[in-house]
Every structure is written in C-alpha cells, then in structure tokens.
Design an enzyme around this catalytic site. Structure first.
Site, PDB file in Angstrom:
ATOM      1  N   GLU A 252       0.855  -1.203   0.000  1.00 30.19           N
ATOM      2  CA  GLU A 252       0.000   0.000   0.000  1.00 30.19           C
ATOM      3  C   GLU A 252       0.877   1.233   0.000  1.00 30.19           C
ATOM      4  O   GLU A 252       1.899   1.245   0.707  1.00 30.19           O
ATOM      5  CB  GLU A 252      -0.918  -0.018   1.221  1.00 30.19           C
ATOM      6  CG  GLU A 252      -1.889  -1.190   1.175  1.00 30.19           C
ATOM      7  CD  GLU A 252      -2.852  -1.234   2.359  1.00 30.19           C
ATOM      8  OE1 GLU A 252      -2.795  -0.321   3.209  1.00 30.19           O
ATOM      9  OE2 GLU A 252      -3.646  -2.174   2.433  1.00 30.19           O
ATOM     10  N   HIS A 271      -7.820   1.352   1.703  1.00 35.61           N
ATOM     11  CA  HIS A 271      -7.678   0.988   3.128  1.00 35.61           C
ATOM     12  C   HIS A 271      -8.408   1.995   4.018  1.00 35.61           C
ATOM     13  O   HIS A 271      -7.792   2.652   4.877  1.00 35.61           O
ATOM     14  CB  HIS A 271      -6.193   0.901   3.505  1.00 35.61           C
ATOM     15  CG  HIS A 271      -5.949   0.090   4.743  1.00 35.61           C
ATOM     16  ND1 HIS A 271      -4.851  -0.727   4.918  1.00 35.61           N
ATOM     17  CD2 HIS A 271      -6.677  -0.034   5.886  1.00 35.61           C
ATOM     18  CE1 HIS A 271      -4.898  -1.298   6.113  1.00 35.61           C
ATOM     19  NE2 HIS A 271      -6.012  -0.886   6.728  1.00 35.61           N
TER      20      HIS A 271
HETATM   21  C1  GLV Z   1      -5.777  -0.636  10.182  1.00 34.74           C
HETATM   22  O1  GLV Z   1      -5.723  -1.407   9.303  1.00 34.74           O
HETATM   23  C2  GLV Z   1      -5.544  -0.970  11.541  1.00 34.74           C
HETATM   24  O2  GLV Z   1      -4.801  -1.938  11.829  1.00 34.74           O
HETATM   25  O3  GLV Z   1      -6.099  -0.290  12.405  1.00 34.74           O
END
Ligand code: GLV
Length: 307
Positions: A252, A271
């Site tokens: 990412e 995400h």
């Molecule tokens: C995001 O992916 C988190 O781990 O809070």
C-alpha cells in the site's frame, strides 16, 4: 515521564489533544520533538522506524495505533515490553458497515442499477431474500465477530471460519483446515477478516478461491497479504468468481501498475474501511495506560512470535 507519539502522518495533533485531555499527568512528545529518552514511559506508534524503540530505557509498553501489529515485525531490536493492539469498538463497527455495504451491493445488484440508470432502464432484478444469501466470514477474531454479528442483524445467513474453534451467536462456526472447503462452497460472498501472521500469509490461495461457490463474491478488509493475488485474479478471470471488493493490499498504496486497478470485476478502496479516529481510540488507549499503571492486565496483546 512522558508518552512518545508517532501516528506517522495521520493526525498527531488530535491524538496529542485527546491523550493530554485524558492523561494530563503524561506529557505527549511527538516523534521528532526533542525528548530525553529516559523520560519515555509509553510509545504510541504506527509504522514507526525500526531501531528506534530500543532507545528508551524506561519504556513500559508499546501501543499500536491500529488494530494490527505486523508493522512491528521488521524491527529486530524491539524491546521485550508488551505490545498492546488497538481494540476500538468504533473501528470494528465501521468495518462491519463497509462489509455490509458490499454484501448489500452484491446481493441487491446495486451495480446493475447504476449501469441501468445510465441508459434510463427501469428493470427490477429478481433476487432472493437476505435469509437465502449466505455470507461467510474468514477469521472470527474481534473484528470478524463484529462483522458477522452486524451482518446477521440484517437478516443474512452468516457463517464463519477460523483456524481455532469459536462461538458466535446466530453464526455457524467452522474451524480448522479440514472444514474450510465445506464452509467455502456454501457461501455467496466470503469476507476476509483474518489478521496477518506467518500462518495466514497467502492462506487465501488457488485452492481456496477454487473451492468458493461459482459466481460468488470476495470482500477483503483485514490485511492484503492474506490473499494470494494471482490466485484471486485467476478465479476472477476464468469467471469462477463474479466480483471482488478489496480495501487492503499486500503493498500500500496499491502500485499504479497493479492489475486490480483496471480489472472490471474488482472494486478498489484505499484501506479506508476502519479508519481510526483519536476521539474514540484515545479513550481506549488511555484506559489501557491506567490499567498498566495499576498493574492490571491489558488486552489484546500482539503475539510477536506470530501465533
Ligand atoms: C488498520 O488497518 C488498523 O490496523 O487499524
């Protein structure tokens, strides 16, 4: 004594304010500000530079500012203090909302209506009731359980699979490798809620995607590296799967030349399914600091040896 804060570019200022309000006795030092290493008692970090956390001799605990802890894995010098993961119920709820959005989109054919609208077509699709649409959650940890519970509240027939045995109300639970195929082949949509560890990396493989019901959908909201991307693309390309909604990726931001970006059956989001807000998360972290100060146990802890 002080807190070292590094939310790595995501809004250090709100975290500083929220933590200061809740833990006024512990001044917050944002990473990069001048600190005396011996003053740091707690580190609250996300994607923190490897090799830094061993510099604080009085560190009592490390807090992840996210639900996962795999961002610590590349740091061989990490001190042997507890690593506390962030279990913010608001994040789990938001992830469930995201998963429900895709379940409803696939079940109720919203993408078809979008296409129909562009041609001014009024045509109501034949679909079955929610009770006949089967949703399978892979990974029944804290977040997977919340996703299962919330989606089941909307009438969907929800089942779950985990490596370990689990019990969730109204959710049929499958456990262990021997029951995975039975679970996969009955569901109209599979939602990946597995955390990443050496045991779950690429667990969603060619065999897994081939065992899913023909014409079913795949949603991924936990960690991208749990998925073997080539296996997923293969299942989509040969028409075995009808579509995918992916929020998390092995790398990412998703590289610009990745096939997911332009794949007609893939929906990419950056995400965002469970963004962490300091307004709710700092309360959870502050409560855990208070427990540690009292000598009480805190949960959940990251298993750095990757169970
Ligand atoms: C995001 O992916 C988190 O781990 O809070």
């Amino acid at each position: 004594m002080a807190i070292l804060l590094n939310n790595n570019g995501y809004d250090n200022e709100s975290w500083r304010q929220e933590l200061t309000r809740r833990l006024p006795e512990l001044p917050v030092r944002v990473f990069g500000e001048l600190v005396h290493p011996a003053d740091i008692r707690y580190a609250m970090v996300w994607n923190h530079p490897a090799g830094d956390l061993c510099r604080y001799p009085n560190l009592r605990a490390i807090f992840s500012l996210g639900a996962g802890g795999e961002h610590f894995m590349g740091d061989d010098s990490l001190p042997e203090v507890p690593i506390v993961l962030l279990a913010d119920p608001a994040v789990a709820r938001d992830m469930a909302a995201h998963a429900l959005y895709w379940v409803a989109t696939f079940h109720r054919r919203y993408e078809d209506y979008r296409r129909q609208q562009s041609q001014k077509i009024w045509d109501r699709k034949k679909i079955g009731p929610a009770e006949n649409f089967r949703v399978g959650i892979v990974g029944l940890g804290r977040i997977g359980t919340e996703v299962a519970r919330r989606i089941s509240d909307f009438g969907y027939d929800v089942s779950g699979w985990d490596r370990a045995e689990r019990q969730v109300e109204n959710v049929e639970c499958y456990c262990g490798p021997q029951s995975l195929t039975d679970f996969l082949e009955i569901n109209d949509v599979i939602i990946n809620c597995l955390s990443l560890s050496p045991k779950t990396k690429h667990l969603l493989s060619y065999r897994v995607f081939s065992s899913m019901k023909p014409g079913s959908y795949f949603v991924s909201i936990s960690r991208g590296a749990v998925v073997d991307d080539e296996a997923l693309l293969d299942a989509l390309d040969r028409g075995h799967l009808a579509g995918a909604a992916l929020d998390v990726f092995a790398h990412e931001p998703l590289p610009r030349d990745h096939p997911y970006w332009s794949h007609s059956k893939v929906n990419v989001t950056p995400h965002m399914s469970g963004a962490t807000f300091a307004s709710s998360a700092a309360a959870v972290v502050a409560e855990n600091v208070r427990k540690l100060e009292r000598g009480d146990p805190v949960q959940p802890l990251f298993d750095r040896h990757g169970a």
